[in-house]
Design a protein around this motif. Sequence first.
Motif, PDB file in Angstrom:
ATOM      1  N   LEU A 189      -4.519  12.643   3.678  1.00 58.91           N
ATOM      2  CA  LEU A 189      -4.123  11.235   3.642  1.00 58.91           C
ATOM      3  C   LEU A 189      -4.306  10.686   2.237  1.00 58.91           C
ATOM      4  N   VAL A 190      -3.252  10.047   1.746  1.00 59.19           N
ATOM      5  CA  VAL A 190      -3.302   9.340   0.476  1.00 59.19           C
ATOM      6  C   VAL A 190      -3.154   7.865   0.833  1.00 59.19           C
ATOM      7  N   THR A 191      -4.213   7.079   0.627  1.00 59.37           N
ATOM      8  CA  THR A 191      -4.197   5.668   0.987  1.00 59.37           C
ATOM      9  C   THR A 191      -4.069   4.831  -0.277  1.00 59.37           C
ATOM     10  N   VAL A 192      -3.137   3.893  -0.250  1.00 64.49           N
ATOM     11  CA  VAL A 192      -2.944   2.959  -1.357  1.00 64.49           C
ATOM     12  C   VAL A 192      -2.883   1.553  -0.786  1.00 64.49           C
ATOM     13  N   ASP A 193      -3.160   0.566  -1.651  1.00 68.23           N
ATOM     14  CA  ASP A 193      -3.199  -0.809  -1.154  1.00 68.23           C
ATOM     15  C   ASP A 193      -2.175  -1.732  -1.811  1.00 68.23           C
ATOM     16  N   MET A 244       0.171  18.567   6.371  1.00 67.80           N
ATOM     17  CA  MET A 244       1.086  17.468   6.146  1.00 67.80           C
ATOM     18  C   MET A 244       0.385  16.451   5.251  1.00 67.80           C
ATOM     19  N   ARG A 245       1.096  15.978   4.237  1.00 67.97           N
ATOM     20  CA  ARG A 245       0.580  14.942   3.335  1.00 67.97           C
ATOM     21  C   ARG A 245       1.174  13.602   3.760  1.00 67.97           C
ATOM     22  N   ILE A 246       0.282  12.650   4.022  1.00 67.23           N
ATOM     23  CA  ILE A 246       0.672  11.343   4.549  1.00 67.23           C
ATOM     24  C   ILE A 246       0.301  10.279   3.535  1.00 67.23           C
ATOM     25  N   LEU A 247       1.263   9.455   3.171  1.00 63.21           N
ATOM     26  CA  LEU A 247       0.990   8.279   2.353  1.00 63.21           C
ATOM     27  C   LEU A 247       0.828   7.099   3.292  1.00 63.21           C
ATOM     28  N   TYR A 248      -0.266   6.351   3.129  1.00 65.74           N
ATOM     29  CA  TYR A 248      -0.512   5.173   3.956  1.00 65.74           C
ATOM     30  C   TYR A 248      -0.694   3.969   3.043  1.00 65.74           C
ATOM     31  N   LEU A 249       0.253   3.055   3.102  1.00 63.54           N
ATOM     32  CA  LEU A 249       0.202   1.811   2.347  1.00 63.54           C
ATOM     33  C   LEU A 249      -0.379   0.738   3.256  1.00 63.54           C
ATOM     34  N   GLU A 250      -1.599   0.308   2.925  1.00 66.80           N
ATOM     35  CA  GLU A 250      -2.327  -0.656   3.760  1.00 66.80           C
ATOM     36  C   GLU A 250      -3.265  -1.456   2.871  1.00 66.80           C
ATOM     37  N   ASP A 251      -3.150  -2.778   2.918  1.00 66.10           N
ATOM     38  CA  ASP A 251      -4.005  -3.613   2.063  1.00 66.10           C
ATOM     39  C   ASP A 251      -5.267  -4.106   2.764  1.00 66.10           C
ATOM     40  N   GLN A 252      -5.433  -3.804   4.041  1.00 62.75           N
ATOM     41  CA  GLN A 252      -6.643  -4.183   4.771  1.00 62.75           C
ATOM     42  C   GLN A 252      -7.587  -2.980   4.827  1.00 62.75           C
ATOM     43  N   PRO A 253      -8.714  -3.051   4.133  1.00 61.40           N
ATOM     44  CA  PRO A 253      -9.622  -1.897   4.086  1.00 61.40           C
ATOM     45  C   PRO A 253     -10.069  -1.388   5.455  1.00 61.40           C
ATOM     46  N   SER A 254     -10.309  -2.273   6.409  1.00 64.13           N
ATOM     47  CA  SER A 254     -10.774  -1.809   7.722  1.00 64.13           C
ATOM     48  C   SER A 254      -9.699  -1.001   8.439  1.00 64.13           C
ATOM     49  N   ASP A 255      -8.445  -1.405   8.309  1.00 63.57           N
ATOM     50  CA  ASP A 255      -7.357  -0.646   8.929  1.00 63.57           C
ATOM     51  C   ASP A 255      -7.176   0.703   8.236  1.00 63.57           C
ATOM     52  N   ALA A 256      -7.251   0.702   6.913  1.00 60.88           N
ATOM     53  CA  ALA A 256      -7.126   1.950   6.161  1.00 60.88           C
ATOM     54  C   ALA A 256      -8.253   2.914   6.521  1.00 60.88           C
ATOM     55  N   GLU A 257      -9.459   2.385   6.688  1.00 60.42           N
ATOM     56  CA  GLU A 257     -10.611   3.216   7.040  1.00 60.42           C
ATOM     57  C   GLU A 257     -10.454   3.844   8.421  1.00 60.42           C
ATOM     58  N   LEU A 258      -9.933   3.090   9.373  1.00 57.31           N
ATOM     59  CA  LEU A 258      -9.717   3.623  10.720  1.00 57.31           C
ATOM     60  C   LEU A 258      -8.788   4.824  10.683  1.00 57.31           C
ATOM     61  N   VAL A 259      -7.680   4.690   9.986  1.00 56.40           N
ATOM     62  CA  VAL A 259      -6.727   5.794   9.888  1.00 56.40           C
ATOM     63  C   VAL A 259      -7.354   6.961   9.131  1.00 56.40           C
ATOM     64  N   ALA A 260      -8.052   6.676   8.042  1.00 59.32           N
ATOM     65  CA  ALA A 260      -8.688   7.743   7.259  1.00 59.32           C
ATOM     66  C   ALA A 260      -9.704   8.520   8.087  1.00 59.32           C
ATOM     67  N   LYS A 293       3.545   5.172  -7.367  1.00 60.49           N
ATOM     68  CA  LYS A 293       2.821   6.180  -8.146  1.00 60.49           C
ATOM     69  C   LYS A 293       2.468   7.392  -7.269  1.00 60.49           C
ATOM     70  N   ALA A 294       2.004   7.120  -6.040  1.00 57.62           N
ATOM     71  CA  ALA A 294       1.633   8.204  -5.122  1.00 57.62           C
ATOM     72  C   ALA A 294       2.837   9.067  -4.766  1.00 57.62           C
ATOM     73  N   LEU A 295       4.022   8.472  -4.738  1.00 60.95           N
ATOM     74  CA  LEU A 295       5.225   9.225  -4.382  1.00 60.95           C
ATOM     75  C   LEU A 295       5.690  10.174  -5.482  1.00 60.95           C
ATOM     76  N   GLU A 296       4.994  10.160  -6.616  1.00 60.82           N
ATOM     77  CA  GLU A 296       5.283  11.144  -7.656  1.00 60.82           C
ATOM     78  C   GLU A 296       4.774  12.521  -7.242  1.00 60.82           C
ATOM     79  N   GLN A 297       3.898  12.556  -6.230  1.00 59.80           N
ATOM     80  CA  GLN A 297       3.371  13.799  -5.681  1.00 59.80           C
ATOM     81  C   GLN A 297       4.091  14.081  -4.352  1.00 59.80           C
TER      82      GLN A 297
END
Length: 117
Positions: free
Chosen positions: A27-31, A1-17, A38-42
Amino acid sequence: MRILYLEDQPSDAELVARYVETTHHKLVTVDSIEAAWKALEQPIDVIMMDIVIRGDRSGFTFAEALQEQGNDRPLVAITALNTPNDMRRCRELGFDPILQKPFTIDQLADVLDQFIG
Protein backbone atom coordinates in the motif's frame (compact mmCIF):
# COMPACT_ATOMS: atom_id res chain seq x y z
CA MET A 1 -0.47 -6.02 -5.99
CA ARG A 2 0.58 -2.39 -5.47
CA ILE A 3 -2.28 -0.17 -4.31
CA LEU A 4 -2.27 3.61 -4.28
CA TYR A 5 -4.64 5.06 -1.68
CA LEU A 6 -5.38 8.78 -1.81
CA GLU A 7 -6.91 9.72 1.54
CA ASP A 8 -6.56 12.94 3.52
CA GLN A 9 -8.08 11.59 6.76
CA PRO A 10 -5.34 9.86 8.78
CA SER A 11 -7.75 7.58 10.66
CA ASP A 12 -9.25 6.25 7.42
CA ALA A 13 -5.80 5.78 5.88
CA GLU A 14 -4.65 3.92 9.00
CA LEU A 15 -7.62 1.54 8.89
CA VAL A 16 -6.85 0.54 5.31
CA ALA A 17 -3.11 0.31 6.03
CA ARG A 18 -3.67 -1.98 9.01
CA TYR A 19 -5.70 -4.36 6.87
CA VAL A 20 -3.31 -4.33 3.91
CA GLU A 21 -0.41 -5.12 6.26
CA THR A 22 -2.08 -8.50 6.88
CA THR A 23 -1.95 -9.32 3.15
CA HIS A 24 0.81 -9.71 0.61
CA HIS A 25 -0.16 -6.41 -1.06
CA LYS A 26 1.86 -3.19 -0.94
CA LEU A 27 0.00 0.00 0.00
CA VAL A 28 1.21 3.45 -0.98
CA THR A 29 -0.80 6.04 0.96
CA VAL A 30 -0.81 9.71 -0.01
CA ASP A 31 -2.85 12.61 1.28
CA SER A 32 -2.91 14.99 -1.69
CA ILE A 33 -3.45 15.01 -5.44
CA GLU A 34 0.11 16.22 -5.96
CA ALA A 35 1.51 13.31 -3.97
CA ALA A 36 -0.72 10.90 -5.91
CA TRP A 37 0.74 12.07 -9.23
CA LYS A 38 4.23 11.57 -7.81
CA ALA A 39 3.32 8.07 -6.56
CA LEU A 40 2.06 7.14 -10.03
CA GLU A 41 5.60 7.49 -11.34
CA GLN A 42 6.09 4.02 -9.82
CA PRO A 43 4.18 0.87 -10.83
CA ILE A 44 0.67 0.87 -9.34
CA ASP A 45 -1.96 -1.81 -9.99
CA VAL A 46 -5.06 -0.32 -8.34
CA ILE A 47 -5.95 3.26 -7.43
CA MET A 48 -8.23 3.75 -4.43
CA MET A 49 -9.28 7.21 -3.41
CA ASP A 50 -11.57 9.29 -1.36
CA ILE A 51 -13.51 11.75 -3.49
CA VAL A 52 -13.56 14.61 -1.00
CA ILE A 53 -9.98 15.75 -0.47
CA ARG A 54 -9.27 18.79 1.67
CA GLY A 55 -12.92 19.80 1.72
CA ASP A 56 -13.73 19.67 -1.98
CA ARG A 57 -14.49 16.98 -4.52
CA SER A 58 -11.06 17.05 -6.10
CA GLY A 59 -11.11 13.25 -6.38
CA PHE A 60 -13.47 13.74 -9.32
CA THR A 61 -11.00 16.15 -10.95
CA PHE A 62 -8.14 13.71 -10.37
CA ALA A 63 -10.14 10.85 -11.91
CA GLU A 64 -10.97 13.01 -14.94
CA ALA A 65 -7.27 13.76 -15.43
CA LEU A 66 -6.45 10.05 -15.15
CA GLN A 67 -9.08 9.29 -17.81
CA GLU A 68 -7.64 11.94 -20.12
CA GLN A 69 -4.24 10.27 -19.80
CA GLY A 70 -5.69 6.89 -20.73
CA ASN A 71 -5.52 5.31 -17.28
CA ASP A 72 -6.14 1.57 -17.50
CA ARG A 73 -5.78 0.78 -13.79
CA PRO A 74 -8.88 -0.02 -11.76
CA LEU A 75 -10.30 2.92 -9.80
CA VAL A 76 -11.96 2.32 -6.44
CA ALA A 77 -13.88 5.10 -4.70
CA ILE A 78 -13.86 4.98 -0.92
CA THR A 79 -16.19 7.79 0.00
CA ALA A 80 -18.85 9.10 2.33
CA LEU A 81 -20.67 10.64 -0.64
CA ASN A 82 -23.90 8.78 -1.26
CA THR A 83 -26.31 10.83 -3.34
CA PRO A 84 -27.53 9.33 -6.61
CA ASN A 85 -25.75 12.11 -8.52
CA ASP A 86 -22.47 11.41 -6.73
CA MET A 87 -22.76 7.68 -7.40
CA ARG A 88 -23.57 8.32 -11.07
CA ARG A 89 -20.56 10.64 -11.36
CA CYS A 90 -18.31 8.00 -9.77
CA ARG A 91 -19.47 5.40 -12.27
CA GLU A 92 -19.05 7.83 -15.20
CA LEU A 93 -15.45 8.36 -14.16
CA GLY A 94 -14.72 4.64 -14.05
CA PHE A 95 -14.94 3.96 -10.34
CA ASP A 96 -15.88 0.33 -9.87
CA PRO A 97 -16.41 -0.58 -7.14
CA ILE A 98 -17.53 2.20 -4.86
CA LEU A 99 -16.98 1.50 -1.16
CA GLN A 100 -19.20 3.60 1.10
CA LYS A 101 -17.82 4.98 4.36
CA PRO A 102 -18.08 3.71 6.98
CA PHE A 103 -17.10 0.28 5.70
CA THR A 104 -16.03 -2.95 7.31
CA ILE A 105 -12.76 -4.79 6.89
CA ASP A 106 -14.69 -7.61 5.21
CA GLN A 107 -16.06 -5.15 2.63
CA LEU A 108 -12.56 -3.81 1.99
CA ALA A 109 -11.22 -7.35 1.62
CA ASP A 110 -13.99 -8.19 -0.85
CA VAL A 111 -13.13 -5.13 -2.93
CA LEU A 112 -9.42 -5.94 -3.07
CA ASP A 113 -10.11 -9.59 -3.81
CA GLN A 114 -11.77 -8.49 -7.07
CA PHE A 115 -8.38 -7.45 -8.44
CA ILE A 116 -6.35 -10.52 -7.55
CA GLY A 117 -5.90 -12.61 -10.61
